[in-house]
Design a protein around this motif. Structure first.
Motif, PDB file in Angstrom:
ATOM      1  N   LEU A  57       0.832  -1.205   0.000  1.00  0.00           N
ATOM      2  CA  LEU A  57       0.000   0.000   0.000  1.00  0.00           C
ATOM      3  C   LEU A  57       0.866   1.253   0.000  1.00  0.00           C
ATOM      4  O   LEU A  57       0.518   2.251  -0.651  1.00  0.00           O
ATOM      5  N   GLN A  58       1.983   1.210   0.707  1.00  0.00           N
ATOM      6  CA  GLN A  58       2.879   2.370   0.747  1.00  0.00           C
ATOM      7  C   GLN A  58       3.595   2.581  -0.582  1.00  0.00           C
ATOM      8  O   GLN A  58       4.000   3.709  -0.895  1.00  0.00           O
ATOM      9  N   ALA A  59       3.763   1.515  -1.366  1.00  0.00           N
ATOM     10  CA  ALA A  59       4.458   1.618  -2.656  1.00  0.00           C
ATOM     11  C   ALA A  59       3.564   2.150  -3.763  1.00  0.00           C
ATOM     12  O   ALA A  59       4.053   2.500  -4.844  1.00  0.00           O
ATOM     13  N   MET A  60       2.253   2.205  -3.526  1.00  0.00           N
ATOM     14  CA  MET A  60       1.342   2.747  -4.535  1.00  0.00           C
ATOM     15  C   MET A  60       1.602   4.234  -4.742  1.00  0.00           C
ATOM     16  O   MET A  60       1.915   4.962  -3.795  1.00  0.00           O
ATOM     17  N   ARG A  61       1.462   4.683  -5.978  1.00  0.00           N
ATOM     18  CA  ARG A  61       1.576   6.106  -6.315  1.00  0.00           C
ATOM     19  C   ARG A  61       0.251   6.604  -6.854  1.00  0.00           C
ATOM     20  O   ARG A  61      -0.679   5.832  -7.100  1.00  0.00           O
ATOM     21  N   GLU A  62       0.166   7.914  -7.037  1.00  0.00           N
ATOM     22  CA  GLU A  62      -1.047   8.501  -7.595  1.00  0.00           C
ATOM     23  C   GLU A  62      -1.350   7.834  -8.943  1.00  0.00           C
ATOM     24  O   GLU A  62      -0.479   7.695  -9.795  1.00  0.00           O
ATOM     25  N   GLY A  63      -2.572   7.397  -9.094  1.00  0.00           N
ATOM     26  CA  GLY A  63      -2.981   6.691 -10.297  1.00  0.00           C
ATOM     27  C   GLY A  63      -3.115   5.199 -10.102  1.00  0.00           C
ATOM     28  O   GLY A  63      -3.821   4.532 -10.864  1.00  0.00           O
ATOM     29  N   ASP A  64      -2.431   4.643  -9.089  1.00  0.00           N
ATOM     30  CA  ASP A  64      -2.581   3.226  -8.768  1.00  0.00           C
ATOM     31  C   ASP A  64      -3.856   3.015  -7.954  1.00  0.00           C
ATOM     32  O   ASP A  64      -4.350   3.931  -7.286  1.00  0.00           O
ATOM     33  N   LEU A  65      -4.366   1.796  -7.980  1.00  0.00           N
ATOM     34  CA  LEU A  65      -5.593   1.461  -7.269  1.00  0.00           C
ATOM     35  C   LEU A  65      -5.439   0.120  -6.573  1.00  0.00           C
ATOM     36  O   LEU A  65      -4.723  -0.760  -7.057  1.00  0.00           O
ATOM     37  N   ASP A 106      -8.006   3.461   4.792  1.00  0.00           N
ATOM     38  CA  ASP A 106      -8.333   4.888   4.758  1.00  0.00           C
ATOM     39  C   ASP A 106      -7.414   5.597   3.770  1.00  0.00           C
ATOM     40  O   ASP A 106      -6.194   5.412   3.788  1.00  0.00           O
ATOM     41  N   ASN A 107      -8.002   6.386   2.907  1.00  0.00           N
ATOM     42  CA  ASN A 107      -7.287   7.208   1.914  1.00  0.00           C
ATOM     43  C   ASN A 107      -6.641   6.385   0.796  1.00  0.00           C
ATOM     44  O   ASN A 107      -5.904   6.951  -0.024  1.00  0.00           O
ATOM     45  N   ILE A 108      -6.913   5.082   0.738  1.00  0.00           N
ATOM     46  CA  ILE A 108      -6.417   4.263  -0.366  1.00  0.00           C
ATOM     47  C   ILE A 108      -7.471   4.250  -1.469  1.00  0.00           C
ATOM     48  O   ILE A 108      -8.623   3.889  -1.228  1.00  0.00           O
ATOM     49  N   PRO A 109      -7.144   4.671  -2.695  1.00  0.00           N
ATOM     50  CA  PRO A 109      -8.129   4.628  -3.784  1.00  0.00           C
ATOM     51  C   PRO A 109      -8.439   3.187  -4.173  1.00  0.00           C
ATOM     52  O   PRO A 109      -7.534   2.360  -4.335  1.00  0.00           O
ATOM     53  N   LEU A 110      -9.725   2.892  -4.315  1.00  0.00           N
ATOM     54  CA  LEU A 110     -10.193   1.520  -4.483  1.00  0.00           C
ATOM     55  C   LEU A 110     -10.972   1.333  -5.766  1.00  0.00           C
ATOM     56  O   LEU A 110     -11.618   2.258  -6.268  1.00  0.00           O
ATOM     57  N   VAL A 111     -10.947   0.099  -6.254  1.00  0.00           N
ATOM     58  CA  VAL A 111     -11.799  -0.305  -7.363  1.00  0.00           C
ATOM     59  C   VAL A 111     -12.208  -1.751  -7.111  1.00  0.00           C
ATOM     60  O   VAL A 111     -11.411  -2.555  -6.623  1.00  0.00           O
TER      61      VAL A 111
END
Length: 280
Positions: free
Chosen positions: A139-147, A176-181
Motif C-alpha cells: 500500500l505504501q508503494a502505490m503512487r497517484e494513479g494506482d488502485l 483509509d485514503n487508499i483509492p479503491l476499485v
C-alpha cells in the motif's frame, strides 16, 4: 448505475455506453483502442491477462511479468493514459508475504515504465484482518494513479447488507485514503451460501435490483472509483450462470449521461472532479 462497468472476457459486441470504468481480460492493444473509441477518455480501462501466478521467487516473477507484457501495456496506454493493469488475482493469505514482495517489485517496474497498476484483487474475506499488516509495504508503494482492487460477491439480495461481503472497505481503517476499485462483483457462493452465478438464483429483474442497491453502496465513498460486474464477453462453460451480455444494455440505459469527471491535459481525473456532490 453510474459506478458499474462491465467485466469483459476477450471481447464484447454490445454497447458499453460511457461508464466510469471497464475491465478487459485477455485482449489485444487493437481491442483496447476500439473500446477507448467507444467509451471515451473519461473511462478507466483496467486490463488483466490470465496466466500463471507463481510466487516461488517474487521479485523475479514480477520482473518477468512486466517484461512479458510491457510492450502490450505501452501500446494500450498510447490510446489514452486512463488505463491500469492487474497482475495476479485472488491470492490466498498463506502467500501474503510473497505476494506483497511481488507487487512491490511490480509497482516499481510499472512506475519506471510510466504505467499504472491495480494491486490486490483480493477475493471476498481476503485478506483476513491481521494479514493487512503484511500488505502495508504494498500500500505504501502505490503512487497517484494506482488502485487497490477488491472482489465483492453476495449470495442473495439480503446478503448485500453483510458489510464483510459487500463494502468491507467501510470496516478497514487500514484502507483509509487508499483509492479503491472493485474488479469483480456479482452473485456467487459466499461462505457456503448461494449459487455460483446470478442466473442460478434469480432472474434478470431481481439481479438488476441487486446492482442498483450495490451501486448505491459504492456511491457512499468517493475514493471508490466503481465496480465491474462479472462477466460479459466470451462466456466459458464455467461462467454461463454469470453471463450478463443480454442484461448489460439495461444497465447502460441507467447511466447518467451528464456525470463525467474533470480531466487534466493527459486525460487523468482531477481531484476536483464532481460525482453527486462529492469529490473523487
Amino acid at each position: 448505475m453510474d459506478k458499474l462497468g462491465l467485466h469483459v472476457i476477450e471481447g464484447y459486441s454490445g454497447t458499453l455506453g460511457k461508464p466510469r470504468l471497464v475491465k478487459l481480460v485477455d485482449v489485444s492493444p487493437a481491442y483496447v483502442a476500439q473500446v477507448r473509441a467507444q467509451v471515451g477518455p473519461n473511462c478507466l480501462i483496467i486490463v488483466r491477462w490470465v496466466a500463471g501466478q507463481s510466487l516461488d521467487a517474487p521479485e523475479y516473477r514480477a520482473q518477468e511479468w512486466v517484461k512479458r507484457y510491457r510492450d502490450a501495456m505501452q501500446a494500450m496506454a498510447a490510446t489514452g493514459s486512463n488505463i491500469a493493469f492487474e497482475a495476479y488475482n485472488e491470492i490466498p493469505d498463506h502467500q501474503a508475504a510473497a505476494y506483497c514482495r511481488f507487487e512491490c517489485e511490480r509497482l516499481a517496474r510499472m512506475h519506471a515504465a510510466g504505467l499504472r497498476a491495480v494491486v490486490g484483487n483480493f477475493s471476498v474475506g481476503t485478506p483476513d484482518l491481521p494479514t493487512w499488516d503484511i500488505y502495508r509495504p504494498m500500500l505504501q508503494a502505490m503512487r497517484e494513479g494506482d488502485l487497490l482492487g477488491l472482489h465483492e460477491y453476495w449470495s442473495d439480495h439480503a446478503d448485500l447488507g453483510n458489510h464483510w461481503h459487500v463494502g468491507r472497505w467501510r470496516l478497514l481503517p487500514q484502507l483509509d485514503n487508499i483509492p479503491l476499485v472493485i474488479t469483480e462483483c456479482g452473485r456467487d457462493v459466499v461462505e457456503g451460501r448461494g449459487q455460483p452465478g446470478w442466473r442460478k438464483s434469480c432472474g434478470a429483474d431481481e439481479f438488476l435490483v441487486d446492482l442498483r442497491v450495490y451501486n448505491s453502496i459504492l456511491m457512499q465513498q468517493d475514493r471508490i472509483l466503481g465496480a465491474t460486474v462479472f462477466t460479459g464477453g466470451k462466456i466459458y462453460s464455467d461462467w454461463t450462470a454469470f453471463d450478463v451480455n443480454d442484461l448489460w444494455p439495461r444497465v447502460v440505459a441507467e447511466y447518467n449521461p451528464n456525470r463525467y469527471p474533470a480531466q487534466d491535459e493527459h486525460g487523468n481525473l482531477t481531484m476536483d472532479a464532481r460525482w453527486d456532490g462529492g469529490t473523487y
